[in-house]
Enzyme design. Structure first.
Site, short mmCIF file in Angstrom:
data_model
loop_
_atom_site.label_atom_id
_atom_site.label_comp_id
_atom_site.label_asym_id
_atom_site.label_seq_id
_atom_site.Cartn_x
_atom_site.Cartn_y
_atom_site.Cartn_z
N TYR A 1 1.79 5.44 7.42
CA TYR A 1 1.42 4.29 8.25
C TYR A 1 2.46 3.17 8.18
O TYR A 1 2.61 2.40 9.11
CB TYR A 1 0.00 3.81 7.93
N HIS B 1 -7.28 3.98 5.69
CA HIS B 1 -6.65 5.30 5.65
C HIS B 1 -6.52 5.85 4.24
O HIS B 1 -5.86 6.88 4.03
CB HIS B 1 -5.28 5.26 6.34
#
Lengths: 759, 759
Positions: free
Chosen positions: A284, A437
């Site tokens: 990410y 996440h």
């Protein structure tokens, strides 16, 4: 039930939007507008364009990058403009079409500036007017899965992507358009667009998350082009006086906004540690790095007084270095938390990142070697600087070293430790949870050998942008398997995930770095503790790369201590990749596999074979990618050894059917999982020669294991004997320790020592 | 039971050896000895050495090849000579040591000649004397698995390898040794050695098989060095007047000697087709190619009057070309019969083969590009010629084309057809059985895309030379799974393998080539028939690569007709590699896998999921190596679709857990398996973009299917419609056909036609 919960979420947004009202927006801060010359002045600058034109045809990597872009754009121009009514999820037709559109517009804008060819400006102009016609007619996107549905795309996130790219295109053709044309685009398209992804979707915009990074940057970039201070303020500092229920969650299960922080600077401040580690993990970080860096570049060009590259002790530049260090020998990012395999620094976001870090940072010549591997540069001032640096032969090899990168905005929420030695790269995770996440895998590890994953982290259960797999989005198995502890190489207690698999709990805690010591070639050690994954149980893992011979890979020593006040069952999986060659223990293969459990990820594992330890070392020898590995583990009598495979309760074949080996210790308060992993041999299918196919380790045993020390002795086939002693209670590198084992007194300085018993 | 059958086999050898007696050996044919100068004159020649020395330091690929060899040998010399008492199977210590010894001796001999350094000659000499001391003391090898146990190795095959290499070393240092020294070596070592692998093991030596090729060449090479005509005769023509029971088999299950043929020329005559296809398949051709070609090279040097390279219309040179054409885009050999994945033309045997084919053949410049990829040359006259050719820039790309290679010594025992178009390579097998390494898979196919296997042939169940896996030898799963029909992409009737899985039956038959037509870029067709795999059932398969658009891969059309006089069950497996993305049909995954059958390979398959056809086309979409594939198949109502995986009844994890899709048609005399396989899209994990992830095919249907014609209509998403008509009864390419379908009369010339229905 799914749609019910969706309705509930939607109802909450409505409530939330009602709570907040437009008039609460604060007066914009006035910036001193330092528009260096006229447009373009966002990413490309007028000075940059002049310089680029001057050097055209003389710098190979720039010219070839330009050539590729030109070919791509020319091809799109030939295909004609298409701006369809939005319909699909990622991977679907309209999604991919709009994505292609914004990418092409950005590139066409650049080509117009560099090549002075009106064809490109007209292409952007026509497409923008198509969007200006379509956009006002659009309701929210018909697909309902997102907590923040976009208009062009199924989620505001992708709408933000569109604006980040389109703002650059707009900047490039700004002066090509008449004032009246600009007026139409801004009023009909850009401003409503920016408002939609911000004030109309505060649950998306006003948070600290990669989503809101994109949102802030989208609004901010367009604000800079339009010189709109209201929007710029919103982008930099968030929507003010907005109250968001701190218990609200997005559809990944992450909190929307627990602490009330928002805006670009909060997004920069909060998720980055002082070392430049991004708390969501490298996958990410890669995704967020483009908006972070490209907006920083724009701010530096238009608002140099903000000194964005100096923010938080130059954290943006550091973040690029951190990210590059979180990649394996092939340049692929390590898999921490949700991450898709194969993503690497060859991705376009990293081309920008590397170029920007070089141009706006201290022109670190090691970055040039990465740029050279990427084999392309951005078509702007930063890319030109890199291209010229390469042409001038300034590059130096980017040497990835063993590194510990702290997590948390203050750098005190654990860390990720990377140990590197010869062909091996060991990634050891003792971070904070990593927002929505994050996976529930404290003290887990993964191992790479020569760029090949050998002991794997599963990564995410998703096929990004492949529409036929759940619309290209997260699959339910991401929650039920990939995030669970048993999907990782770390200890599971009583078949329950760390923090009960609950994000609310996990996000309150982090592991603690204990020792990281990687200066010696002979031994590199990372050690960390986790006291909150299970109440009443303390986990302490120490991993070391120990070099025994000059020209062979080091061994991986793994000491995983578990201490509890209760009797528990402990499972330690090893997700080896490859084919089993040999085991020292006798196992019984079941006639047909059985499902290993009912929840917490266990329901996705098949038990294929089972063995019971006789209390001796077990050896597990396998072949992967033409290399031989052996895992030698200490076991206690009656420990179970389970040979398992992923794939149970997977009705849609969403999971990979990869194997793992689980050592299970039952009915015990304390446990010690002690093992050595060797990468010891090679096989060539061409010469059909197997070299060093067997382990070099004869025996591993524990000589002492208590709150103060763990002492491990291992003996090689050639009778070399070593003793490794770890202090479990003091990580002080200067403290002197004394320990007597079998009447021999050992004395050393520092948290650990490695003693050669043969001398 | 295993040891019992071994004892029986041994008893038969004893009987056989008694039948044969030495005095039956015929008088040797007298050769006119044309020893061109003195030693070396076998592989290296005196003229060659002079030439090599002259060019040293001027031809990069030769110099670098020399450098590598020198480094390797110097390292071995440093390690010292070791000639251990034989003990292990392949992969084990003594096996690998003796193997390393003969390889190093051969190289050291060459270095002595080229570099004039006595160190190398002394190394060879000392090692040979160690062997001369050891060899006479050796009983047969202690490992008992082989039908022909060696002395240094567990099988005579490896002993023969030793002699092939050692004879070259001996030739190189021949003149360095005194006459007395030579006398000792020849009497104590070489002659007894040659006798042992020939007259003492006639079941090994006197046959047509890759084993006896090595045996003949071993004896022949040493005979040439020693100028021993008795041995040379034996090598070239076999042991005369030897009676071998024609029903005897080796431990692979192959007949020892059914037809009484033996010797080098018989081994050259029999297994090679006029096209140069070797009946065992490319993996074993590669293995045999070294002795074939190196001995031919020696014969050409010492007995040019034999004109060995002209034998059977230059079959040896043709065989190199055939073998290179049986490799995929990465140079890896197609898997026909027993074959280990990954073997490629980068193997040293192929370096020799390519060099020899170039030097002794017509100096085909395409071979130079293969040599360049191999990046090394043999250190002899042939290698020098190649190196000089490369230096002179004579190379041309080796373009692999669609090719049909006949099988059988007369070229009339079926063939293998390779269709190539764009990135696709389709291998279609309609050969003879391929001796003892043959698999029971008539009319099977495999597909490669850009060098990646997409629809796989399993290959062998063996880990060659990896000792911990069954001594590196064939595993029992090779017989129980890998050889069985269900392990291949072809039709299985009533769950019984072709020819009942019986070698005796299979080796009597072969498929028949029907049509091979690959001149057009638009359509390439291979078609073959098999009438003997099952009594009362005829199989006819036609495979075509049809290009629909200029810049996309062709589709693979597969028409598999089955006609029987009885009602049967037919299974057609598709061993796709990769991850399932989407299916058009609904399937039910079982809670836990079930074993698919009890024998004929079915006992090794797990049934994971099941579906029943509603009679429509089924679509099966998957992702492999970042490419998207779709298999669209015609089905009949109530056909079963089974999603299976290899791995059942595999107690030692000897098999790979690969998936397959099986279409099952039940209770029917005739069946038509009709499908289209598309390679239609790509995925990039770096850009996360999926291109053309879906099939372009809307529908496929059969319009006519009888003894005369099969007509297939397929419609694309873009509504392009095509009609493919195949004549099932006449393969004549000039015959004119007429067929009326739905009142439209079609007329064409040749065995098939492809008609565009849109025009």
């Amino acid at each position: 039930m799914k749609s019910l919960s969706r309705i509930k979420v939607l109802a909450l947004w409505v409530a939330l939007i009602v709570v907040w009202s437009c008039k609460n927006e604060p007066k914009p801060q006035r910036f001193i507008l330092k528009t260096k010359g006229s447009h373009p002045n966002l990413i490309l600058t007028q000075e940059g364009v002049v310089k680029i034109k001057k050097h055209l045809g003389t710098i190979p990597i720039f010219d070839s990058s330009l050539e590729i872009v030109k070919k791509e754009v020319d091809n799109e121009i030939k295909n004609g403009i298409e701006v369809p009514v939005p319909k699909h999820y990622s991977g679907g037709y309209t999604h991919e079409r709009h994505k292609k559109n914004y990418i092409t517009m950005q590139k066409a804008g650049v080509l117009f500036q560099i090549l002075n060819d009106d064809v490109y400006a007209n292409y952007v102009k026509q497409m923008l007017f198509e969007y200006a016609k379509l956009y006002p007619t659009l309701p929210v996107h018909p697909k309902t899965r997102s907590y923040a549905r976009g208009k062009l795309f199924w989620q505001c996130l992708n709408d933000s992507n569109w604006l980040v790219y389109t703002s650059q295109a707009y900047d490039c053709i700004y002066n090509f358009l008449s004032k009246n044309e600009r007026e139409i685009l801004e009023q009909e398209l850009f401003k409503p667009f920016a408002n939609f992804i911000s004030i109309e979707n505060p649950q998306f915009f006003n948070r600290v998350h990669n989503h809101s990074t994109w949102g802030s940057v989208a609004v901010g970039m367009m604000a800079l082009v339009m010189d709109d201070d209201t929007l710029l303020n919103r982008a930099l500092y968030g929507i003010k006086n907005l109250k968001i229920d701190p218990t609200l969650k997005d559809n990944d299960g992450g909190f929307i906004n627990k602490h009330g922080k928002a805006g670009f600077f909060a997004n920069l401040e909060d998720p980055f540690s002082p070392d430049g580690y991004y708390t969501e993990g490298p996958y990410y970080q890669r995704y967020a790095s483009y908006p972070f860096l490209v907006f920083a570049q724009a701010l530096q060009n238009k608002k140099p007084e903000l000194e964005v590259f100096k923010f938080k002790d130059s954290v943006l530049i550091k973040s690029v270095n951190a990210l590059l260090n979180l990649s394996n020998a092939k340049g692929e990012f390590f898999l921490l938390n949700d991450a898709q395999k194969g993503m690497s620094y060859h991705t376009s976001a990293l081309v920008s990142a590397v170029d920007i870090a070089y141009h706006f940072g201290e022109q670190n010549p090691e970055l040039l070697s990465i740029a050279k591997q990427q084999n392309r540069v951005s078509l702007n001032d930063a890319g030109l600087t890199v291209a010229m640096g390469i042409k001038a032969g300034k590059e130096q090899p980017f040497i990835k070293k063993s590194i510990e990168l702290s997590d948390g905005s203050n750098g005190k929420q654990g860390a990720v430790g990377v140990l590197r030695s010869k062909d091996l790269e060991l990634v050891f995770k003792y971070t904070a949870h990593g927002l929505s996440h994050g996976h529930f895998d404290k003290l887990s590890f993964a191992l790479f050998d020569n760029g090949e994953e050998v002991v794997q982290d599963y990564g995410l259960a998703r096929f990004v942008n492949i529409e036929q797999k759940g619309g290209g989005n997260y699959l339910k198995e991401n929650t039920t398997f990939a995030k669970q502890t048993i999907a990782h190489n770390t200890v599971v207690q009583n078949k329950v995930s760390h923090f009960q698999g609950a994000y609310e709990i996990a996000s309150k805690h982090h592991s603690n770095a204990y020792v990281f010591s990687a200066d010696s070639d002979a031994i590199k050690v990372a050690s960390a503790k986790e006291f909150n994954a299970y109440s009443n149980t303390k986990l302490h893992r120490t991993m070391a790369l120990i070099t025994l011979e000059e020209d062979t890979n080091p061994i991986v020593l793994d000491i995983f201590r578990v201490e509890s006040s209760n009797k528990n069952q402990y499972d330690l999986p090893l997700y080896y990749l490859g084919q089993i060659m040999q085991t020292s223990f006798k196992y019984s293969k079941l006639d047909t596999p059985e499902v290993l459990g009912t929840n917490n990820g266990y329901q996705h594992l098949y038990k294929e074979a089972i063995a019971t330890s006789n209390g001796e070392n077990i050896k597990f020898n396998w072949l992967h990618s033409n290399r031989f590995y052996t895992y030698t583990a200490l076991t206690s009598k009656n420990d179970n050894i389970i040979m398992a495979r992923i794939g149970a309760n997977d009705p849609d074949y969403n999971l990979r059917n990869d194997p793992c080996l689980i050592i299970r210790k039952k009915d015990t308060e304390n446990a010690l999982f002690l093992s050595v992993l060797e990468s010891h041999g090679t096989y060539s299918p061409v010469s059909e020669i197997a070299n060093n196919a067997y382990s070099n380790l004869k025996d591993i045993r524990v000589l002492c294991n208590n709150n103060d020390y763990t002492a491990v002795e291992f003996t090689l086939i050639n009778n070399t004997q070593k003793l490794f002693i770890m202090s479990n209670s003091s990580s002080n590198l200067n403290r002197t320790h004394q320990l007597t084992i079998k009447s021999v007194k050992y004395q050393w300085e520092g948290a650990y020592t490695l003693i050669n018993l043969n001398t």
